[in-house]
Design a protein around this motif. Sequence first.
Motif, mmCIF file in Angstrom:
data_model
loop_
_atom_site.group_PDB
_atom_site.id
_atom_site.type_symbol
_atom_site.label_atom_id
_atom_site.label_comp_id
_atom_site.label_asym_id
_atom_site.label_seq_id
_atom_site.Cartn_x
_atom_site.Cartn_y
_atom_site.Cartn_z
ATOM 1 N N MET A 118 0.846 -1.197 0.000
ATOM 2 C CA MET A 118 0.000 0.000 0.000
ATOM 3 C C MET A 118 0.877 1.241 0.000
ATOM 4 O O MET A 118 1.888 1.315 0.695
ATOM 5 C CB MET A 118 -0.913 -0.004 1.228
ATOM 6 C CG MET A 118 -1.813 1.224 1.306
ATOM 7 S SD MET A 118 -2.957 1.140 2.713
ATOM 8 C CE MET A 118 -4.054 -0.176 2.150
ATOM 9 N N MET A 119 0.469 2.206 -0.808
ATOM 10 C CA MET A 119 1.199 3.466 -0.853
ATOM 11 C C MET A 119 0.892 4.299 0.382
ATOM 12 O O MET A 119 -0.109 4.085 1.048
ATOM 13 C CB MET A 119 0.801 4.252 -2.114
ATOM 14 C CG MET A 119 1.125 3.550 -3.417
ATOM 15 S SD MET A 119 0.623 4.549 -4.830
ATOM 16 C CE MET A 119 1.682 5.979 -4.634
ATOM 17 N N THR A 120 1.767 5.252 0.656
ATOM 18 C CA THR A 120 1.476 6.170 1.757
ATOM 19 C C THR A 120 0.334 7.090 1.356
ATOM 20 O O THR A 120 0.056 7.306 0.179
ATOM 21 C CB THR A 120 2.716 7.007 2.097
ATOM 22 O OG1 THR A 120 3.130 7.708 0.923
ATOM 23 C CG2 THR A 120 3.844 6.112 2.575
ATOM 24 N N ARG A 149 -10.963 6.406 1.451
ATOM 25 C CA ARG A 149 -10.078 5.363 0.941
ATOM 26 C C ARG A 149 -8.681 5.930 0.768
ATOM 27 O O ARG A 149 -8.501 7.038 0.270
ATOM 28 C CB ARG A 149 -10.592 4.856 -0.416
ATOM 29 C CG ARG A 149 -9.768 3.741 -1.042
ATOM 30 C CD ARG A 149 -10.284 3.418 -2.447
ATOM 31 N NE ARG A 149 -9.643 2.225 -2.988
ATOM 32 C CZ ARG A 149 -8.479 2.230 -3.622
ATOM 33 N NH1 ARG A 149 -7.814 3.370 -3.789
ATOM 34 N NH2 ARG A 149 -7.974 1.097 -4.090
ATOM 35 N N GLU A 150 -7.676 5.193 1.199
ATOM 36 C CA GLU A 150 -6.295 5.597 0.995
ATOM 37 C C GLU A 150 -5.821 5.199 -0.400
ATOM 38 O O GLU A 150 -6.294 4.224 -0.994
ATOM 39 C CB GLU A 150 -5.387 4.956 2.042
ATOM 40 C CG GLU A 150 -5.553 5.512 3.444
ATOM 41 C CD GLU A 150 -4.437 5.058 4.365
ATOM 42 O OE1 GLU A 150 -3.323 5.596 4.235
ATOM 43 O OE2 GLU A 150 -4.674 4.169 5.185
ATOM 44 N N GLU A 151 -4.865 5.950 -0.901
ATOM 45 C CA GLU A 151 -4.310 5.645 -2.222
ATOM 46 C C GLU A 151 -3.509 4.348 -2.182
ATOM 47 O O GLU A 151 -2.762 4.075 -1.236
ATOM 48 C CB GLU A 151 -3.420 6.798 -2.694
ATOM 49 C CG GLU A 151 -2.863 6.596 -4.087
ATOM 50 C CD GLU A 151 -2.092 7.802 -4.593
ATOM 51 O OE1 GLU A 151 -1.562 7.724 -5.722
ATOM 52 O OE2 GLU A 151 -2.027 8.816 -3.866
ATOM 53 N N LYS A 194 -1.469 1.347 -5.072
ATOM 54 C CA LYS A 194 -0.761 1.316 -6.347
ATOM 55 C C LYS A 194 -1.726 1.407 -7.514
ATOM 56 O O LYS A 194 -1.434 2.032 -8.542
ATOM 57 C CB LYS A 194 0.076 0.047 -6.437
ATOM 58 C CG LYS A 194 0.878 -0.073 -7.728
ATOM 59 C CD LYS A 194 1.709 -1.342 -7.733
ATOM 60 C CE LYS A 194 2.521 -1.446 -9.028
ATOM 61 N NZ LYS A 194 3.337 -2.693 -9.055
ATOM 62 N N ASN A 195 -2.896 0.806 -7.356
ATOM 63 C CA ASN A 195 -3.842 0.737 -8.466
ATOM 64 C C ASN A 195 -5.084 1.610 -8.285
ATOM 65 O O ASN A 195 -5.979 1.589 -9.140
ATOM 66 C CB ASN A 195 -4.293 -0.715 -8.675
ATOM 67 C CG ASN A 195 -3.140 -1.638 -9.016
ATOM 68 O OD1 ASN A 195 -2.297 -1.295 -9.840
ATOM 69 N ND2 ASN A 195 -3.078 -2.792 -8.364
ATOM 70 N N GLY A 196 -5.167 2.337 -7.187
ATOM 71 C CA GLY A 196 -6.375 3.108 -6.938
ATOM 72 C C GLY A 196 -6.093 4.432 -6.271
ATOM 73 O O GLY A 196 -5.062 4.615 -5.606
ATOM 74 N N PRO A 197 -6.999 5.404 -6.403
ATOM 75 C CA PRO A 197 -6.787 6.746 -5.867
ATOM 76 C C PRO A 197 -7.235 6.881 -4.413
ATOM 77 O O PRO A 197 -7.927 6.025 -3.872
ATOM 78 C CB PRO A 197 -7.673 7.602 -6.772
ATOM 79 C CG PRO A 197 -8.842 6.700 -7.061
ATOM 80 C CD PRO A 197 -8.255 5.299 -7.179
ATOM 81 N N THR A 198 -6.843 7.977 -3.818
ATOM 82 C CA THR A 198 -7.427 8.407 -2.557
ATOM 83 C C THR A 198 -8.821 8.964 -2.850
ATOM 84 O O THR A 198 -9.016 9.663 -3.840
ATOM 85 C CB THR A 198 -6.578 9.506 -1.913
ATOM 86 O OG1 THR A 198 -5.278 9.007 -1.649
ATOM 87 C CG2 THR A 198 -7.192 9.983 -0.602
ATOM 88 N N VAL A 199 -9.784 8.660 -1.991
ATOM 89 C CA VAL A 199 -11.152 9.139 -2.174
ATOM 90 C C VAL A 199 -11.610 9.804 -0.885
ATOM 91 O O VAL A 199 -11.398 9.264 0.211
ATOM 92 C CB VAL A 199 -12.111 7.994 -2.545
ATOM 93 C CG1 VAL A 199 -13.542 8.528 -2.708
ATOM 94 C CG2 VAL A 199 -11.658 7.311 -3.831
ATOM 95 N N VAL A 200 -12.219 10.981 -1.007
ATOM 96 C CA VAL A 200 -12.740 11.674 0.168
ATOM 97 C C VAL A 200 -14.147 12.177 -0.123
ATOM 98 O O VAL A 200 -14.572 12.300 -1.278
ATOM 99 C CB VAL A 200 -11.857 12.863 0.600
ATOM 100 C CG1 VAL A 200 -10.409 12.479 0.774
ATOM 101 C CG2 VAL A 200 -11.987 14.006 -0.379
ATOM 102 N N VAL A 201 -14.870 12.472 0.958
ATOM 103 C CA VAL A 201 -16.146 13.166 0.882
ATOM 104 C C VAL A 201 -16.013 14.441 1.708
ATOM 105 O O VAL A 201 -15.373 14.440 2.768
ATOM 106 C CB VAL A 201 -17.310 12.287 1.393
ATOM 107 C CG1 VAL A 201 -17.098 11.884 2.846
ATOM 108 C CG2 VAL A 201 -18.645 13.017 1.257
#
Length: 679
Positions: free
Chosen positions: A1-3, A87-89, A91-98
């Motif tokens: 998992m990326m930071t 959701r945290e970023e 390797k294959n997916g972005p960070t997601v916020v509301v």
Amino acid sequence: MMTSAHAQSVSTYGTPGLIEIPTAEMFDDGALVFTAAGFRKTGRGTMTFQLLPWIHGSFRYSVLDDFNIDGSSTFYDRSFDIHFRLREETKNGPTVVVGLRDFGGTGIYAAEYFVATKTVRDRFKLTGGIGWGRLAGRGAFSNPLGVFSDRLDTRPPRESGGIGSTGQLDTGNWFQGDAALFGGASWAFNDRLTLMAEYSPDLYTEEHERTGFTVKTPINLGAQYRFRNGTQLTASVLYGTTFGLTYSYFIDPRRSVTPGGQGASPPPLLPPSQVADKAKQGDIRTRLQTALSQEGLRLVYLSETPETVRVGVENATYGQAAQALGRTARVLANEQPPQTQHFDIALMSNGVPLSAVRVNRSDLYELENDPDNAWRSFARSQVSDTIPLVQGGVLTDAFPHFSYRFGPYLNFSFFDPDEPLRYEVGAALGLDYTLSPGFTLSTELRQPIIGTLDDSTRVSDSTLPRVRSDWAIYARESDTRIEHMTAEYMWRPAKNFFARATMGYLETMFGGVSTELLWYPVKSRLALGVEANYVAQRDFDVLFGFQDYSVATGHVSAYYDLPGDYHAQVDVGRYLAGDYGATFALDREFTNGFKVGAFFTLTTVGFSEFGEGSFDKGIRLEVPVSWLTGRPSRNKIAQTIRPVLRDGGARLNVRNRLYGVTREARAQRLSRGWGRFWR
């Protein structure tokens, strides 16, 4: 998992973003970010605090020129934002916020959004999201959330009530009405310069109607430069018609402005043979008093057995109680005969013991140069409620004791509709005379020198007893002031209990009698208290007279140390205007004493009766002077930022409330600051 994605850029709204649109990034945990942004007839000042790694909150104050609302050409707007990471970023997916923008203000900037950000090859970031409210302008389409409820298809206009006119939380608007897409990208040219471009659907409809602001294009371009001290400046071209500047200043509460260690070093531990020779010289009490005084500590209590010495010290120097304990332990090791193996050190306030810590002499020598000496020494120490005071142990020359303080003071008043910021600068003289353990006479005199507080001519429109809203009259009609003049007695009625009784001029606006009882076991996260007061309102000149208004007030309080740096407080009871209700507060207090918190109060006073703001709420900051100077000090700069001083939910401001006096000496607080024991 990326930071986790950490914000490199700050939007004109003072939150992680590109130029105007939000991103899914976060600031470093605990960061406090102050941002000023300006463009055509608009100025915004924002304070953002990263409460947890996955959530930050913001308070914003905006100035809109020529806005022509409520009969005034310049409109001053207050708003609150909150931003949650879902959701945290990876390797294959972005960070997601509301996020919710302007969820607790007038609603001029109200918007809700989901946004995602992905880092590509370290220096390139892509952002895309969907927004409602203010972010649903250009290219708007029917709300996709309407599949869940027809109610979400239409967004009520801001002027229909709720947050737009009262400052209440208008949750019925959230994620309602049309939606629109937004997005952008940033490229870090190097460690200093970042280039940004974005697509913003905001049409600035209300600004266009009121001020003539024109949006020719949804594309905004910007360049951000990060200075060596960490501050950032962004220059931008907005909507094809105007130029903007945004400046952000970052504060890490954990790191002092001036690095510590500039004060005197602690006394080195002497070899046992040298201590043995020294112990034969002169009176031990005199040597201890002298040595502790050199460390900024006052010896109040002393009793000895062949293997144990018990001392009580008052700390007027160090912001961390653990540092006072460490200095005391070193002095005892250097002055007491080698056969004394245990040091019981009581932390005291005006002669009243708060708690006690046992330190073994052998541990001091063994752990002095241990790289892990902080946690090892705390694990070996024993924290107890207090030491049993042997009659005669209190030093005969410890009381009466006189102390004074003299220096400048600075008062602020925020968000007066006629003048958003008012101030007063003056000189303050404080005098304290402790006649016997626990019994203290105290006063503080203030002389205003320069300021604008007394320029206010606003008249309170409150329908409640004017317990706070007449602040402008107090400023105008007073000169030299008696801020307080009290007789106070504090004592320990039983184990784990503290008690206080105070009478006199208790604060600027009220005087009378205040009593308090606190239950606070030394190793407990929970404390419970009860306070009862009978007070009368003071004359506007803040001298000796009283007005006709008097009231009985009091609260039952619960305090809890949450894991980490947080502590919560709930106060339930009767307030100064006679209203009943509760105050809820949450603070994050770092190890060095830097504190950021927020509170709100709900009482039997209705939102409309309360007046502007609907209910009492605010943000509070407490900055240790040692954080600014790098030198030991117990002084703090405290400031509460609240929309306006109103009468509903107003509580008496009593000095030396027991929880504040005792908390630093309890085990939970000592453990977090124990690294200072060796400094």
